[in-house]
Design an enzyme around this catalytic site. Sequence first.
Site, PDB file in Angstrom:
ATOM      1  N   LYS A   1      -8.896   4.030 -19.101  1.00 34.91           N
ATOM      2  CA  LYS A   1      -9.252   4.397 -20.473  1.00 34.91           C
ATOM      3  C   LYS A   1      -8.034   4.237 -21.398  1.00 34.91           C
ATOM      4  CE  LYS A   1     -12.961   5.076 -18.303  1.00 34.91           C
ATOM      5  NZ  LYS A   1     -13.176   6.192 -17.421  1.00 34.91           N
TER       6      LYS A   1
ATOM      7  N   TYR B   1     -17.213  14.461 -15.019  1.00 37.45           N
ATOM      8  CA  TYR B   1     -17.709  13.083 -15.009  1.00 37.45           C
ATOM      9  C   TYR B   1     -18.716  12.910 -13.855  1.00 37.45           C
ATOM     10  CZ  TYR B   1     -17.597   8.077 -14.079  1.00 37.45           C
ATOM     11  OH  TYR B   1     -17.945   6.776 -13.816  1.00 37.45           O
TER      12      TYR B   1
ATOM     13  N   ASP C   1      -8.192  16.985 -15.263  1.00 32.06           N
ATOM     14  CA  ASP C   1      -8.490  15.590 -15.591  1.00 32.06           C
ATOM     15  C   ASP C   1      -8.172  15.406 -17.072  1.00 32.06           C
ATOM     16  OD1 ASP C   1      -9.725  13.187 -16.384  1.00 32.06           O
ATOM     17  OD2 ASP C   1     -11.148  13.296 -14.726  1.00 32.06           O
TER      18      ASP C   1
ATOM     19  N   ARG D   1       0.833  -1.211   0.000  1.00 31.12           N
ATOM     20  CA  ARG D   1       0.000   0.000   0.000  1.00 31.12           C
ATOM     21  C   ARG D   1       0.866   1.259   0.000  1.00 31.12           C
ATOM     22  NH1 ARG D   1      -1.992   2.196   4.395  1.00 31.12           N
ATOM     23  NH2 ARG D   1      -2.288   0.217   5.500  1.00 31.12           N
TER      24      ARG D   1
HETATM   25  N1  LCS Z   1     -12.529  11.160 -14.956  1.00 35.18           N
HETATM   26  C1  LCS Z   1     -13.116  11.029 -16.169  1.00 35.18           C
HETATM   27  C2  LCS Z   1     -13.021  12.139 -17.167  1.00 35.18           C
HETATM   28  C3  LCS Z   1     -13.808   9.858 -16.476  1.00 35.18           C
HETATM   29  O1  LCS Z   1     -14.358   9.746 -17.686  1.00 35.18           O
HETATM   30  C4  LCS Z   1     -13.897   8.831 -15.497  1.00 35.18           C
HETATM   31  C5  LCS Z   1     -14.661   7.583 -15.756  1.00 35.18           C
HETATM   32  C6  LCS Z   1     -13.299   9.023 -14.249  1.00 35.18           C
HETATM   33  C7  LCS Z   1     -12.604  10.198 -14.022  1.00 35.18           C
HETATM   34  C8  LCS Z   1     -13.318   7.978 -13.180  1.00 35.18           C
HETATM   35  O2  LCS Z   1     -12.468   6.948 -13.507  1.00 35.18           O
HETATM   36  P1  LCS Z   1     -12.651   5.420 -13.037  1.00 35.18           P
HETATM   37  O3  LCS Z   1     -12.763   5.430 -11.553  1.00 35.18           O
HETATM   38  O4  LCS Z   1     -13.905   4.909 -13.673  1.00 35.18           O
HETATM   39  O5  LCS Z   1     -11.412   4.752 -13.525  1.00 35.18           O
HETATM   40  N2  LCS Z   1     -15.473   7.671 -16.875  1.00 35.18           N
HETATM   41  C9  LCS Z   1     -16.309   6.780 -17.332  1.00 35.18           C
HETATM   42  C10 LCS Z   1     -17.081   6.975 -18.473  1.00 35.18           C
HETATM   43  O6  LCS Z   1     -17.154   7.991 -19.145  1.00 35.18           O
HETATM   44  N3  LCS Z   1     -17.753   5.876 -18.710  1.00 35.18           N
HETATM   45  O7  LCS Z   1     -17.528   4.931 -17.738  1.00 35.18           O
HETATM   46  C11 LCS Z   1     -16.600   5.450 -16.772  1.00 35.18           C
END
Ligand code: LCS
Length: 395
Positions: A209, A112, A184, A59
């Site tokens: 992503k 988001y 972001d 961790r």
């Molecule tokens: N920031 C952005 C711009 C995102 O699109 C997402 C997830 C997150 C943070 C959070 O990331 P995660 O914890 O899911 O890795 N976006 C998603 C979307 O547009 N569709 O499904 C998840």
Amino acid sequence: MAKNYDRFETKVIHEGYNSVDYQDSLAPPLYQTSTFTFKDAQQGERRFAGEEAGYIYSRLGNPTVSILEERMAALENGEGALAFGSGMAAVSAVLLSLTKANDHILCSQGVYGCTFGLLNLMEEKYNITHDFSAMESAEEIRNSIKPETVCIYVETPINPTMKLIDLEMVASIAKEKGIPVIVDNTFSSPYLQKPLDLGCDIIIHSATKYICGHGDVIAGIVAGKKDLMDHIRMTTQKDIGGVISPFDAWLLLRGLKTLPVRMDRHCENAEKIAAFLKEQPGVDKLYYPGDPDNPNYETMKKQMSKPGGLIAFTLKGTKETAQRFMNELKLIKIAVSLGDAETLIQHPATMTHAVVPEASREKMGITDTLLRVSVGLEAWEDIRDDIMQALNKVQ
Ligand code: LCS
């Protein structure tokens, strides 16, 4: 480790890793271990006291994760980086580390859905308030900053409306006020946009992503100045504990090697699909920063090397038209997430941004006929043909 390479395509493969330090293994080894043994009690004491370098417990740090963090720092031109178990673990670790009760965060008009949820949670629990701003002019940003504003949080391109924010403009105003800018960078990846080079202070990725690129990992990345990274590592990362698993870090290192090659193809395919969508009578509005008619086109050219692989558009008709269109698709998969090899489509109003109340959704431009496509790596003609046959069925 010192930064060894200047060119992005070489950094994604080599930065942060030297095989001679790892028994000549070409691929970085996977240290699938929760803990590390000390040769004696005194060594354990020294490591906990920070008097001797070395791993303690995964961790707090893990060699496979460290390679990923060094590589991501190099790709974003940051002094350091941190890896998390999800994008939201990264977002929450950053925001909670920079704020205390009664502070204020200024945000881009559109984030988001779960980031929106986190902001509301912080307000409810700690009275850490926030405002959204379109950030279209310097004056608008200056007027939105309050005495209690401690940071600016920006998505660009914004999920899912693909609006852009001028990062140099935001960074210059934040500097005047002495507050950090968090960006972001999920939709661009460091291959297309480097916010730290534009004067911003911290970048965040949902590494789920494009960084991963293969739709098989949930992860997050934070990068920026060393003092900020050290602060987050020793507070909200260590004590809230949303760390990445060594295996997921290993998969990200593997995915990263092809990031530039993948991004080039995502961008190429998206450009062709956007041009096709623009000509379709059933399509009402197109939101793609690479479209010369897009109001953000100049900002795109200024701060991104290419417009990216995401497209949003509205269909003429109703929510039912949009849903029927999705149901008619055969190759394109109905799924949230983005940046994968497969082309994905989702309906933001009922999926990624369903938690955002209707009035706020309207302000963000998320209507019931808005669809978001993450253009994949398939032959673009097959993506086009699938869209065409589905459009023909709903018109
Ligand atoms: N920031 C952005 C711009 C995102 O699109 C997402 C997830 C997150 C943070 C959070 O990331 P995660 O914890 O899911 O890795 N976006 C998603 C979307 O547009 N569709 O499904 C998840």
